[in-house]
Design an enzyme around this catalytic site. Structure first.
Site, PDB file in Angstrom:
ATOM      1  N   LYS A  44     -15.942 -17.463 -23.681  1.00  0.00           N
ATOM      2  CA  LYS A  44     -16.978 -16.836 -24.521  1.00  0.00           C
ATOM      3  C   LYS A  44     -16.498 -15.520 -25.131  1.00  0.00           C
ATOM      4  O   LYS A  44     -16.791 -15.224 -26.293  1.00  0.00           O
ATOM      5  CB  LYS A  44     -18.244 -16.600 -23.691  1.00  0.00           C
ATOM      6  CG  LYS A  44     -18.881 -17.902 -23.257  1.00  0.00           C
ATOM      7  CD  LYS A  44     -20.184 -17.701 -22.522  1.00  0.00           C
ATOM      8  CE  LYS A  44     -20.604 -18.990 -21.817  1.00  0.00           C
ATOM      9  NZ  LYS A  44     -20.741 -20.141 -22.710  1.00  0.00           N
ATOM     10  N   ALA A  46     -13.354 -14.482 -25.915  1.00  0.00           N
ATOM     11  CA  ALA A  46     -12.394 -14.671 -27.010  1.00  0.00           C
ATOM     12  C   ALA A  46     -13.065 -15.342 -28.210  1.00  0.00           C
ATOM     13  O   ALA A  46     -12.785 -14.991 -29.367  1.00  0.00           O
ATOM     14  CB  ALA A  46     -11.211 -15.500 -26.524  1.00  0.00           C
ATOM     15  N   ASN A  47     -13.949 -16.309 -27.960  1.00  0.00           N
ATOM     16  CA  ASN A  47     -14.642 -16.966 -29.081  1.00  0.00           C
ATOM     17  C   ASN A  47     -15.419 -15.918 -29.902  1.00  0.00           C
ATOM     18  O   ASN A  47     -15.418 -15.930 -31.133  1.00  0.00           O
ATOM     19  CB  ASN A  47     -15.629 -18.024 -28.585  1.00  0.00           C
ATOM     20  CG  ASN A  47     -14.961 -19.164 -27.821  1.00  0.00           C
ATOM     21  OD1 ASN A  47     -13.749 -19.329 -27.882  1.00  0.00           O
ATOM     22  ND2 ASN A  47     -15.753 -19.943 -27.094  1.00  0.00           N
ATOM     23  N   ASN A 189     -29.905 -17.900 -25.664  1.00  0.00           N
ATOM     24  CA  ASN A 189     -30.479 -19.139 -26.177  1.00  0.00           C
ATOM     25  C   ASN A 189     -31.814 -19.367 -25.457  1.00  0.00           C
ATOM     26  O   ASN A 189     -32.206 -18.568 -24.591  1.00  0.00           O
ATOM     27  CB  ASN A 189     -29.499 -20.313 -26.029  1.00  0.00           C
ATOM     28  CG  ASN A 189     -29.151 -20.599 -24.577  1.00  0.00           C
ATOM     29  OD1 ASN A 189     -29.950 -20.339 -23.678  1.00  0.00           O
ATOM     30  ND2 ASN A 189     -27.961 -21.135 -24.340  1.00  0.00           N
ATOM     31  N   ASP A 257     -21.411 -18.454 -29.459  1.00  0.00           N
ATOM     32  CA  ASP A 257     -20.403 -17.386 -29.508  1.00  0.00           C
ATOM     33  C   ASP A 257     -20.160 -16.942 -30.951  1.00  0.00           C
ATOM     34  O   ASP A 257     -19.999 -15.753 -31.229  1.00  0.00           O
ATOM     35  CB  ASP A 257     -19.088 -17.871 -28.895  1.00  0.00           C
ATOM     36  CG  ASP A 257     -19.253 -18.230 -27.429  1.00  0.00           C
ATOM     37  OD1 ASP A 257     -20.120 -17.628 -26.769  1.00  0.00           O
ATOM     38  OD2 ASP A 257     -18.518 -19.119 -26.951  1.00  0.00           O
ATOM     39  N   GLY A 292     -14.273 -28.299 -31.139  1.00  0.00           N
ATOM     40  CA  GLY A 292     -13.672 -27.170 -30.442  1.00  0.00           C
ATOM     41  C   GLY A 292     -14.455 -25.894 -30.697  1.00  0.00           C
ATOM     42  O   GLY A 292     -15.246 -25.810 -31.649  1.00  0.00           O
TER      43      GLY A 292
HETATM   44  O1  RIB Z   1     -19.423 -20.885 -25.138  1.00  0.00           O
HETATM   45  C1  RIB Z   1     -18.410 -21.839 -25.145  1.00  0.00           C
HETATM   46  C2  RIB Z   1     -17.344 -21.445 -24.169  1.00  0.00           C
HETATM   47  O2  RIB Z   1     -17.884 -21.455 -22.867  1.00  0.00           O
HETATM   48  C3  RIB Z   1     -16.169 -22.383 -24.102  1.00  0.00           C
HETATM   49  O3  RIB Z   1     -15.140 -22.042 -24.988  1.00  0.00           O
HETATM   50  C4  RIB Z   1     -15.755 -22.328 -22.644  1.00  0.00           C
HETATM   51  O4  RIB Z   1     -14.496 -21.793 -22.420  1.00  0.00           O
HETATM   52  C5  RIB Z   1     -16.842 -21.518 -21.943  1.00  0.00           C
HETATM   53  O5  RIB Z   1     -16.445 -20.225 -21.730  1.00  0.00           O
END
Ligand code: RIB
Length: 320
Positions: A44, A46-47, A189, A257, A292
């Site tokens: 979360k 890095a995203n 959420n 994210d 992804g």
């Molecule tokens: O929110 C999605 C993320 O949750 C995924 O990329 C996974 O790694 C978890 O951290």
């Protein structure tokens, strides 16, 4: 356009995601075959960092990866391809975190199991040592996929420096010390909102929500609801809804994210809560159009192309 001073510092997780696309999510005790399998970068923290960076603001990330190939290549990727300052990412003796994700093809819905690994070793003292980096932020963005005492330390540093905090309390944990500080923006959420406030968003009991968020010292609460309007409760006591961007999702992983990162970037630039949510609704929805967590996160240009589809007006306002 963003100025040099718009900077988001993210304290959070980095994972390697193992994504299984399936016709239907497995039932308890059931073994099923995946239609497709892919290993991608996620987590979360890095995203959200990537989502903010693609909005064009400066981003620095504080986190922990394993001293392994996954960890090393992840950090290089963030720095070279996403232009993120990775000086706050340390190497742990534990392996890089990983997530096991199932995506149901006909709904795009998912389930996620995380093995924290190196994320668990992101310590309070590491964050203390990185105080100047946190103090360089216009906005601090945090989630709860690294140890809570580390997140709390980062929030305290930001609060002392007068830097607004965006908290995405995911995964939701009991006993988060809400009373210890005021948080400018909390993004959840619907499921997390129900856990946080013991409240069903559809019941829309405004006085109850105001009271609950006041008690938790949340200044602005934003509740994302997928294809439904996003609910916004502001520090001024207003409530309004922001229309979603209509899409047909194929994979919802990372949509929340993308929302949080885009929201933080826009707030860092000085946008209003309403405008930041409009942009974030676009970022979240567009992320569901690809597979992804990170690849489909849109850049600023793409978000701006869709922005006018989201009406810039408050559908409902109540002050009390
Ligand atoms: O929110 C999605 C993320 O949750 C995924 O990329 C996974 O790694 C978890 O951290």
């Amino acid at each position: 356009m963003p100025t040099k001073k718009s900077k988001v510092v993210v304290v959070g997780s980095l994972n390697i995601d193992q994504v299984f696309r399936v016709s239907d999510l497995p039932a308890r005790g059931e073994t099923i075959s995946a239609n497709h399998f892919q290993t991608t970068r996620g987590g979360k923290g890095a995203n959200q960092a990537i989502s903010a960076a693609r909005q064009g603001v400066e981003v620095a990330m504080i986190g922990s990866v394993g001293n392994d190939e996954n960890g090393r290549s992840y950090v290089t990727w963030l720095e070279e391809e996403e232009n993120i300052d990775v000086s706050g990412i340390s190497k742990s003796k534990y392996p890089t975190g990983s997530a096991f994700i199932t995506v149901e093809e006909h709904t795009g819905e998912n389930t996620i199991i995380v093995a924290g690994g190196a994320n668990e070793s992101l310590s309070r003292s590491t964050v203390q040592d990185l105080t100047p980096l946190i103090e360089s932020a216009s906005v601090l963005l945090v989630q709860l996929e690294v140890p809570v005492h580390t997140v709390v330390e980062a929030i305290n540093i930001a609060t002392r420096a007068g830097i607004p905090v965006v908290l995405n309390p995911s995964p939701m944990i009991p006993n988060f010390p809400w009373d210890d500080f005021a948080i400018a923006y909390v993004i959840t959420n619907e499921t997390e909102a129900a856990e946080l406030l013991e409240f069903k968003p559809e019941s829309n009991d405004l006085d109850y929500v105001r009271q609950e968020i006041h008690e938790r010292r949340i200044q602005n609460l934003i509740i994302t609801r997928g294809s439904e309007t996003t609910l916004v409760y502001t520090r001024e006591g207003d409530f309004f809804e922001v229309e979603p961007l209509p899409v047909l999702p194929i994979d919802t992983v990372g949509a929340g994210d993308a929302f949080a990162g885009c929201f933080a970037a826009r707030i860092a630039e000085g946008a209003s809560v309403e405008d930041a949510v409009r942009a974030a609704n676009c970022a979240g929805a567009l992320t569901t159009l690809g597979g992804g967590a990170q690849n489909p996160i849109p850049d600023r240009e793409k978000v701006d192309q869709h922005l006018e589809q989201i009406p810039k007006r408050k559908l409902r306002t109540k002050r009390g």
